[in-house]
Scaffold this active site. Structure first.
Site, mmCIF file in Angstrom:
data_model
loop_
_atom_site.group_PDB
_atom_site.id
_atom_site.type_symbol
_atom_site.label_atom_id
_atom_site.label_comp_id
_atom_site.label_asym_id
_atom_site.label_seq_id
_atom_site.Cartn_x
_atom_site.Cartn_y
_atom_site.Cartn_z
ATOM 1 N N GLU A 48 -2.290 -10.861 1.507
ATOM 2 C CA GLU A 48 -3.613 -10.683 0.901
ATOM 3 C C GLU A 48 -3.545 -10.767 -0.620
ATOM 4 O O GLU A 48 -4.580 -10.880 -1.282
ATOM 5 C CB GLU A 48 -4.183 -9.340 1.387
ATOM 6 C CG GLU A 48 -5.453 -8.873 0.769
ATOM 7 C CD GLU A 48 -5.197 -7.820 -0.303
ATOM 8 O OE1 GLU A 48 -6.085 -7.622 -1.135
ATOM 9 O OE2 GLU A 48 -4.101 -7.227 -0.312
ATOM 10 N N GLY A 130 -9.612 -20.997 -0.888
ATOM 11 C CA GLY A 130 -8.643 -22.009 -0.448
ATOM 12 C C GLY A 130 -9.085 -22.776 0.782
ATOM 13 O O GLY A 130 -8.329 -23.601 1.295
ATOM 14 N N HIS A 174 -15.393 -13.607 10.253
ATOM 15 C CA HIS A 174 -15.207 -12.972 8.942
ATOM 16 C C HIS A 174 -16.278 -11.892 8.715
ATOM 17 O O HIS A 174 -17.089 -11.983 7.785
ATOM 18 C CB HIS A 174 -15.262 -14.035 7.829
ATOM 19 C CG HIS A 174 -14.009 -14.082 7.005
ATOM 20 N ND1 HIS A 174 -12.807 -14.515 7.494
ATOM 21 C CD2 HIS A 174 -13.771 -13.703 5.717
ATOM 22 C CE1 HIS A 174 -11.889 -14.439 6.558
ATOM 23 N NE2 HIS A 174 -12.432 -13.937 5.469
ATOM 24 N N ASP A 178 -14.480 -8.107 2.634
ATOM 25 C CA ASP A 178 -13.059 -8.189 2.300
ATOM 26 C C ASP A 178 -12.271 -7.411 3.356
ATOM 27 O O ASP A 178 -12.840 -6.583 4.063
ATOM 28 C CB ASP A 178 -12.811 -7.576 0.910
ATOM 29 C CG ASP A 178 -11.449 -7.954 0.356
ATOM 30 O OD1 ASP A 178 -10.826 -8.910 0.885
ATOM 31 O OD2 ASP A 178 -10.998 -7.292 -0.598
ATOM 32 N N GLY A 179 -10.992 -7.698 3.437
ATOM 33 C CA GLY A 179 -10.145 -6.958 4.368
ATOM 34 C C GLY A 179 -10.146 -7.516 5.780
ATOM 35 O O GLY A 179 -9.650 -6.876 6.709
ATOM 36 N N ARG A 182 -6.348 -8.342 7.009
ATOM 37 C CA ARG A 182 -5.566 -7.131 7.294
ATOM 38 C C ARG A 182 -6.069 -6.454 8.564
ATOM 39 O O ARG A 182 -5.282 -6.014 9.407
ATOM 40 C CB ARG A 182 -5.647 -6.167 6.101
ATOM 41 C CG ARG A 182 -4.766 -6.592 4.940
ATOM 42 C CD ARG A 182 -5.130 -5.856 3.670
ATOM 43 N NE ARG A 182 -6.377 -6.380 3.100
ATOM 44 C CZ ARG A 182 -6.990 -5.870 2.041
ATOM 45 N NH1 ARG A 182 -6.491 -4.799 1.435
ATOM 46 N NH2 ARG A 182 -8.102 -6.425 1.590
ATOM 47 N N THR A 183 -7.390 -6.385 8.715
ATOM 48 C CA THR A 183 -7.953 -5.761 9.913
ATOM 49 C C THR A 183 -7.603 -6.583 11.153
ATOM 50 O O THR A 183 -7.194 -6.035 12.180
ATOM 51 C CB THR A 183 -9.486 -5.612 9.768
ATOM 52 O OG1 THR A 183 -9.744 -4.893 8.561
ATOM 53 C CG2 THR A 183 -10.085 -4.858 10.934
ATOM 54 N N ARG A 185 -5.063 -8.544 11.663
ATOM 55 C CA ARG A 185 -3.637 -8.420 12.012
ATOM 56 C C ARG A 185 -3.345 -7.071 12.670
ATOM 57 O O ARG A 185 -2.487 -6.964 13.543
ATOM 58 C CB ARG A 185 -2.774 -8.664 10.767
ATOM 59 C CG ARG A 185 -2.883 -10.114 10.262
ATOM 60 C CD ARG A 185 -1.935 -10.426 9.120
ATOM 61 N NE ARG A 185 -2.296 -9.879 7.844
ATOM 62 C CZ ARG A 185 -3.144 -10.426 6.952
ATOM 63 N NH1 ARG A 185 -3.720 -11.583 7.230
ATOM 64 N NH2 ARG A 185 -3.409 -9.838 5.794
ATOM 65 N N TYR A 210 0.628 -19.639 8.695
ATOM 66 C CA TYR A 210 -0.368 -18.751 9.320
ATOM 67 C C TYR A 210 -1.784 -19.271 9.047
ATOM 68 O O TYR A 210 -2.588 -19.450 9.977
ATOM 69 C CB TYR A 210 -0.160 -17.346 8.739
ATOM 70 C CG TYR A 210 -1.247 -16.321 8.983
ATOM 71 C CD1 TYR A 210 -1.583 -15.899 10.273
ATOM 72 C CD2 TYR A 210 -1.922 -15.736 7.909
ATOM 73 C CE1 TYR A 210 -2.553 -14.942 10.478
ATOM 74 C CE2 TYR A 210 -2.898 -14.764 8.100
ATOM 75 C CZ TYR A 210 -3.211 -14.377 9.387
ATOM 76 O OH TYR A 210 -4.180 -13.412 9.578
HETATM 77 N N1 LIG Z 1 -9.635 -21.375 7.245
HETATM 78 C C1 LIG Z 1 -9.777 -20.118 7.633
HETATM 79 N N2 LIG Z 1 -10.725 -19.775 8.502
HETATM 80 C C2 LIG Z 1 -10.886 -18.518 8.902
HETATM 81 N N3 LIG Z 1 -10.141 -17.505 8.488
HETATM 82 C C3 LIG Z 1 -9.174 -17.772 7.622
HETATM 83 C C4 LIG Z 1 -8.933 -19.081 7.159
HETATM 84 N N4 LIG Z 1 -7.919 -19.039 6.291
HETATM 85 C C5 LIG Z 1 -7.541 -17.760 6.236
HETATM 86 N N5 LIG Z 1 -8.278 -16.986 7.052
HETATM 87 C C6 LIG Z 1 -8.166 -15.555 7.321
HETATM 88 O O1 LIG Z 1 -8.880 -14.861 6.328
HETATM 89 C C7 LIG Z 1 -8.063 -13.876 5.731
HETATM 90 C C8 LIG Z 1 -8.547 -13.607 4.316
HETATM 91 O O2 LIG Z 1 -9.772 -12.893 4.407
HETATM 92 P P1 LIG Z 1 -10.092 -11.562 3.567
HETATM 93 O O3 LIG Z 1 -9.840 -11.780 2.112
HETATM 94 O O4 LIG Z 1 -11.391 -10.985 3.988
HETATM 95 O O5 LIG Z 1 -8.995 -10.604 4.166
HETATM 96 P P2 LIG Z 1 -8.010 -9.691 3.356
HETATM 97 O O6 LIG Z 1 -7.420 -8.724 4.324
HETATM 98 O O7 LIG Z 1 -8.617 -9.147 2.120
HETATM 99 O O8 LIG Z 1 -6.979 -10.726 2.897
HETATM 100 P P3 LIG Z 1 -5.793 -11.253 3.715
HETATM 101 O O9 LIG Z 1 -6.275 -11.591 5.045
HETATM 102 O O10 LIG Z 1 -5.400 -12.448 2.911
HETATM 103 O O11 LIG Z 1 -4.893 -10.139 3.784
HETATM 104 C C9 LIG Z 1 -6.657 -14.453 5.890
HETATM 105 O O12 LIG Z 1 -5.624 -13.501 5.880
HETATM 106 C C10 LIG Z 1 -6.736 -15.079 7.253
HETATM 107 O O13 LIG Z 1 -6.559 -14.111 8.268
HETATM 108 MG MG LIG Z 2 -9.258 -10.202 0.508
#
Ligand SMILES: Nc1ncnc2c1ncn2[C@@H]1O[C@H](COP(=O)(O)OP(=O)(O)OP(=O)(O)O)[C@@H](O)[C@H]1O
Ligand SMILES: [Mg+2]
Length: 306
Positions: A48, A130, A174, A178-179, A182-183, A185, A210
């Site tokens: 993250e 991204g 989604h 945010d999060g 992590r949630t 996973r 991933y």
């Molecule tokens: N192309 C995509 N489509 C859907 N989900 C994606 C894509 N690329 C990444 N993700 C998911 O979205 C997450 C990022 O979303 P968000 O910032 O809400 O979560 P985070 O918990 O803050 O960050 P992270 O997931 O990076 O730990 C990535 O970790 C991944 O699980």
């Molecule tokens: Mg985030």
């Protein structure tokens, strides 16, 4: 099933070997759980963008110290994630999982970081940095999430496949500002643990893969790419658990050797039958059944004179 057959048969074999080791040695299990807590917290937060290293994460969690030069938010992400793991563990044996369990989990992830949004679905559009993918509008989130909760209630089928589908649905929707990652996973781990698998860690080092596998699975509308990616993480965990909870491979006897010391005079063939039918605590290594002296002794004692 979409799962690669070679990986899947190894997973089943290793899972079977692990189940034979139950009940696990308490000390060894506690150590594994502590390692998992630090590893998952470090890797999931690093994916993250959290800049704490593995050893800094360990220090914060185990010694309760703060790391110089790192923000309050980064420290909270570590301690919050650890509390979220405690919460996930408390949900492993809960009868039914509900929406509120997931909202409570998310509330822990963003606790004191973003109180406005912690535990609430997003009220606005969200973009995933991204990527060009735009998740559904906020009005659609609650209804779409019902599909995720239905999957979470799934019993039967291959748990790794269901876990992969839950993750995909979750990140595609989604639901939070945010999060989400992590949630998601943590929910994968919750589902796997509820279904007898050890928890898995998606590594910081494989972040790119991933993210690519998530995008590929959605583009193809097929869970296979992400599923096989997740299955590798499952196999890695099984290896770690077997290593720590299993006896030293050296402590296992071939069935031919076991037959030689059998007090009840069991032949190798008879032991093999007992092993294959699950009557004796034998473990399969590759294609061969092996057994410890203790497991043999225990069975022989229980069946002495019969
Ligand atoms: N192309 C995509 N489509 C859907 N989900 C994606 C894509 N690329 C990444 N993700 C998911 O979205 C997450 C990022 O979303 P968000 O910032 O809400 O979560 P985070 O918990 O803050 O960050 P992270 O997931 O990076 O730990 C990535 O970790 C991944 O699980
Ligand atoms: Mg985030």
């Amino acid at each position: 099933m979409a799962l690669d057959e070679a990986i899947y048969s190894r997973i089943l074999e290793k899972k079977n070997a692990l189940d034979k080791l139950r009940p696990f040695n308490r000390g060894a299990l506690a150590k594994l759980q502590e390692t998992f807590r630090v590893d998952l917290t470090y890797n999931s937060n690093a994916i993250e963008g959290n800049s704490l290293s593995l050893s800094e994460t360990k220090l914060v969690l185990e010694e309760g110290v703060t790391v110089g030069g790192k923000s309050m938010k980064e420290h909270l992400e570590v301690t919050n994630h650890s509390k979220a793991i405690d919460f996930v563990e408390s949900l492993v044996s809960k009868r039914n999982l509900e929406e509120i369990d997931v909202l409570n989990l998310h509330a822990l992830i963003l606790d004191r970081i973003d109180p406005e949004n912690a535990g609430f679905y997003r009220r606005g559009a969200v973009r995933i940095s991204g990527t060009t993918y735009t998740p559904p509008s906020p009005a659609k989130v609650p209804a779409l999430m019902r599909e995720a909760y239905a999957l979470l209630k799934t019993k039967g089928g291959e748990p790794i496949e269901t876990a992969a589908k839950i993750h995909q649905k979750f990140v595609d929707i989604h639901p939070f500002i945010d999060g989400n990652g992590r949630t998601a996973r943590l929910i994968v781990n919750l589902y796997l643990m509820r279904n007898g698998y050890p928890p898995v860690v998606i590594l910081r080092a494989e972040r790119k893969k991933y993210i690519n596998m998530i995008a590929k699975s959605r583009a193809e509308n097929d869970i296979t790419p992400f599923l096989n990616f997740l299955a590798k993480a499952v196999e890695r965990s099984l290896d770690i658990y077997l290593d720590s909870l299993g006896k030293n491979p050296g402590e296992y006897l071939e069935l031919a050797e076991a037959a030689k010391i059998s007090k009840n005079g069991y032949s190798q063939e008879y032991l093999s039958l007992l092993a294959r039918t699950g009557k004796i605590g034998a473990v399969k290594f590759g294609r061969n059944w092996k057994i410890t002296k203790e497991a043999l002794g225990k069975y022989e004692k229980e069946h002495a004179g019969s």
